[in-house]
Design an enzyme around this catalytic site. Structure first.
Site, PDB file in Angstrom:
ATOM      1  CB  THR A  69      -1.060  -0.064   1.137  1.00  0.00           C
ATOM      2  OG1 THR A  69      -1.975   1.010   0.967  1.00  0.00           O
ATOM      3  CG2 THR A  69      -0.454  -0.037   2.526  1.00  0.00           C
ATOM      4  CE  LYS A  73      -2.413   0.843  -2.963  1.00  0.00           C
ATOM      5  NZ  LYS A  73      -3.822   1.234  -3.151  1.00  0.00           N
ATOM      6  CG  ASP A 110      -6.647  -0.662  -4.832  1.00  0.00           C
ATOM      7  OD1 ASP A 110      -6.806  -1.300  -3.779  1.00  0.00           O
ATOM      8  OD2 ASP A 110      -5.774   0.224  -4.970  1.00  0.00           O
ATOM      9  N   GLY A 134     -11.566  11.514  -9.957  1.00  0.00           N
ATOM     10  CA  GLY A 134     -10.212  11.145  -9.569  1.00  0.00           C
ATOM     11  C   GLY A 134      -9.472  10.457 -10.705  1.00  0.00           C
ATOM     12  CB  ALA A 135      -7.037  10.725 -12.843  1.00  0.00           C
ATOM     13  N   GLY A 136      -6.067   9.218  -9.638  1.00  0.00           N
ATOM     14  CA  GLY A 136      -4.904   8.733  -8.893  1.00  0.00           C
ATOM     15  C   GLY A 136      -4.887   7.207  -8.887  1.00  0.00           C
ATOM     16  N   GLY A 137      -4.205   6.633  -7.900  1.00  0.00           N
ATOM     17  CA  GLY A 137      -4.023   5.186  -7.851  1.00  0.00           C
ATOM     18  C   GLY A 137      -5.345   4.428  -7.794  1.00  0.00           C
ATOM     19  CB  ALA A 138      -8.198   4.541  -5.420  1.00  0.00           C
ATOM     20  N   GLY A 246     -17.201   2.899   1.645  1.00  0.00           N
ATOM     21  CA  GLY A 246     -15.881   2.435   1.197  1.00  0.00           C
ATOM     22  C   GLY A 246     -15.507   1.054   1.727  1.00  0.00           C
TER      23      GLY A 246
HETATM   24  P1  NDP Z   1      -3.714   9.359  -4.975  1.00  0.00           P
HETATM   25  O1  NDP Z   1      -2.873  10.302  -4.212  1.00  0.00           O
HETATM   26  O2  NDP Z   1      -3.116   8.450  -5.970  1.00  0.00           O
HETATM   27  O3  NDP Z   1      -4.852  10.206  -5.780  1.00  0.00           O
HETATM   28  C1  NDP Z   1      -5.547  11.242  -5.133  1.00  0.00           C
HETATM   29  C2  NDP Z   1      -6.671  11.744  -6.032  1.00  0.00           C
HETATM   30  O4  NDP Z   1      -7.395  12.763  -5.311  1.00  0.00           O
HETATM   31  C3  NDP Z   1      -6.181  12.398  -7.327  1.00  0.00           C
HETATM   32  O5  NDP Z   1      -7.152  12.214  -8.332  1.00  0.00           O
HETATM   33  C4  NDP Z   1      -6.099  13.881  -6.919  1.00  0.00           C
HETATM   34  O6  NDP Z   1      -6.217  14.781  -7.991  1.00  0.00           O
HETATM   35  C5  NDP Z   1      -7.326  14.009  -6.044  1.00  0.00           C
HETATM   36  N1  NDP Z   1      -7.190  15.126  -5.101  1.00  0.00           N
HETATM   37  C6  NDP Z   1      -6.418  15.174  -3.996  1.00  0.00           C
HETATM   38  N2  NDP Z   1      -6.531  16.391  -3.412  1.00  0.00           N
HETATM   39  C7  NDP Z   1      -7.395  17.119  -4.176  1.00  0.00           C
HETATM   40  C8  NDP Z   1      -7.931  18.428  -4.078  1.00  0.00           C
HETATM   41  N3  NDP Z   1      -7.599  19.259  -3.078  1.00  0.00           N
HETATM   42  N4  NDP Z   1      -8.816  18.838  -5.032  1.00  0.00           N
HETATM   43  C9  NDP Z   1      -9.169  18.011  -6.051  1.00  0.00           C
HETATM   44  N5  NDP Z   1      -8.689  16.748  -6.193  1.00  0.00           N
HETATM   45  C10 NDP Z   1      -7.817  16.302  -5.254  1.00  0.00           C
HETATM   46  O7  NDP Z   1      -4.541   8.549  -3.865  1.00  0.00           O
HETATM   47  P2  NDP Z   1      -5.185   7.080  -3.993  1.00  0.00           P
HETATM   48  O8  NDP Z   1      -5.873   6.992  -5.305  1.00  0.00           O
HETATM   49  O9  NDP Z   1      -4.183   6.051  -3.644  1.00  0.00           O
HETATM   50  O10 NDP Z   1      -6.257   7.093  -2.816  1.00  0.00           O
HETATM   51  C11 NDP Z   1      -7.470   7.819  -2.942  1.00  0.00           C
HETATM   52  C12 NDP Z   1      -8.408   7.357  -1.830  1.00  0.00           C
HETATM   53  O11 NDP Z   1      -8.790   5.996  -2.039  1.00  0.00           O
HETATM   54  C13 NDP Z   1      -7.796   7.423  -0.439  1.00  0.00           C
HETATM   55  O12 NDP Z   1      -8.770   7.984   0.414  1.00  0.00           O
HETATM   56  C14 NDP Z   1      -7.604   5.963  -0.078  1.00  0.00           C
HETATM   57  O13 NDP Z   1      -7.689   5.738   1.311  1.00  0.00           O
HETATM   58  C15 NDP Z   1      -8.772   5.318  -0.795  1.00  0.00           C
HETATM   59  N6  NDP Z   1      -8.615   3.874  -1.037  1.00  0.00           N
HETATM   60  C16 NDP Z   1      -9.569   3.035  -0.548  1.00  0.00           C
HETATM   61  C17 NDP Z   1      -9.485   1.676  -0.744  1.00  0.00           C
HETATM   62  C18 NDP Z   1     -10.554   0.765  -0.192  1.00  0.00           C
HETATM   63  O14 NDP Z   1     -10.349  -0.465  -0.199  1.00  0.00           O
HETATM   64  N7  NDP Z   1     -11.695   1.277   0.250  1.00  0.00           N
HETATM   65  C19 NDP Z   1      -8.346   1.075  -1.498  1.00  0.00           C
HETATM   66  C20 NDP Z   1      -7.419   2.072  -2.030  1.00  0.00           C
HETATM   67  C21 NDP Z   1      -7.546   3.415  -1.778  1.00  0.00           C
HETATM   68  P3  NDP Z   1      -4.885  15.275  -8.788  1.00  0.00           P
HETATM   69  O15 NDP Z   1      -4.572  14.169  -9.753  1.00  0.00           O
HETATM   70  O16 NDP Z   1      -5.318  16.528  -9.453  1.00  0.00           O
HETATM   71  O17 NDP Z   1      -3.814  15.475  -7.761  1.00  0.00           O
END
Ligand code: NDP
Length: 266
Positions: A69, A73, A110, A134-138, A246
């Protein structure tokens, strides 16, 4: 948990920080439920020590595998020997299986966990229109899994638009027939709405989308587990939407990870 003996299979979760991870309790409960002789322990590893840690861990002959995690990742992809198609396209993995010869095979669950979580609460995705914030890891993992589950179309909206475009391109690479659009903060007109940003974890976070545009017919889903009832879900309920917490995503991932790691009753 069964008594730990010399025959107990070892598993670990790699994270930094580690104190908040919930997987050890959940996986060890799962082992106990199915009568499996295994134990999963937290392993606190810094990013700059990940390579040397994995190089050592792969020599442990009683190691079954590792859960991965934040923040590891992405980095594990360069340190494993094989990876599933989805993990390769996403460029990230959250589970590594140790093969008998010490090779490490990576997979990303995930997204599949999210989809199975929805099914576990009676929600099918095939043929539905989906909105993903969103477009991060999850979000990457969920985007691939939504398309694999057969959604009619997927709209991706992210603060950093280039990351949404990049995710779209990589999904289309693997699923060329998919209908994918880049969206705005307005989630209206979609049947399934997913927050896969990290917004909602901290008090005072902005909302991940324009909740005034939510419609009572929508299913609104959250990836955040803590707090359980995020501001988004509260707003969605007020607007008459069905909501998905979640937690089922993690619960289903425990089962999927156990399956991938070859954990069976013993
Ligand atoms: P990342 O850091 O990879 O991605 C974060 C995302 O949030 C990006 O799309 C980012 O946008 C956006 N973001 C963050 N801050 C802001 C802001 N101020 N305004 C607008 N957009 C914002 O994180 P992860 O994808 O790894 O995790 C995301 C969530 O998923 C976490 O809360 C994590 O705990 C949860 N999760 C839950 C799981 C479950 O089993 N329930 C499993 C895995 C994760 P930008 O690209 O513009 O920065």
């Amino acid at each position: 948990m069964k008594e730990i003996t010399g025959a107990t299979k070892l598993f670990g979760i790699l994270a930094d920080p580690i104190h908040h991870v919930k997987t050890p309790q959940r996986m060890n409960e799962h082992f106990a439920r199915i009568g499996y002789d295994g134990v999963l322990v937290p392993l606190h590893v810094r990013a700059d020590e990940l390579a040397s840690t994995l190089a050592g861990l792969r020599n442990l002959r009683n190691l079954g595998g590792l859960i991965v995690t934040v923040p590891h990742k992405t980095a594990v992809m360069d340190l494993c020997d094989e990876a599933s198609d989805v993990a390769r396209k996403i460029g990230a993995a959250n589970v590594l299986r140790r093969e008998p010869d010490g090779r490490l095979t990576a997979h990303m669950l995930d997204g599949e966990g999210f989809v199975r979580g929805l099914r576990s609460t009676g929600n099918e995705l095939a043929g539905k229109t989906a909105y993903l914030a969103g477009a991060g890891g999850a979000a990457n993992a969920i985007g691939f899994a939504l398309v694999q589950a057969g959604v009619a179309s997927l709209t991706i909206a992210n603060r950093t638009a280039a990351k949404a475009e990049d995710l779209k391109a990589r999904i289309l690479d693997l699923f060329p027939q998919a209908r994918i659009h880049i969206g705005t903060p307005d989630p209206s007109g979609h049947e399934v709405v997913v927050n896969a940003t990290s917004l909602g974890m901290k008090e005072g976070d902005p909302l991940p989308m324009d909740v005034s545009r939510l419609e009572a017919t929508q299913l609104v889903c959250e990836v955040i587990m803590q707090p359980e009832n995020t501001a988004l879900l509260q707003a969605a309920r007020q607007r008459g939407c069905k909501v998905q917490y979640g937690a089922p995503m993690l619960a289903c991932q425990i089962e999927l990870m156990a399956e991938f790691l070859g954990v069976g009753a013993k």
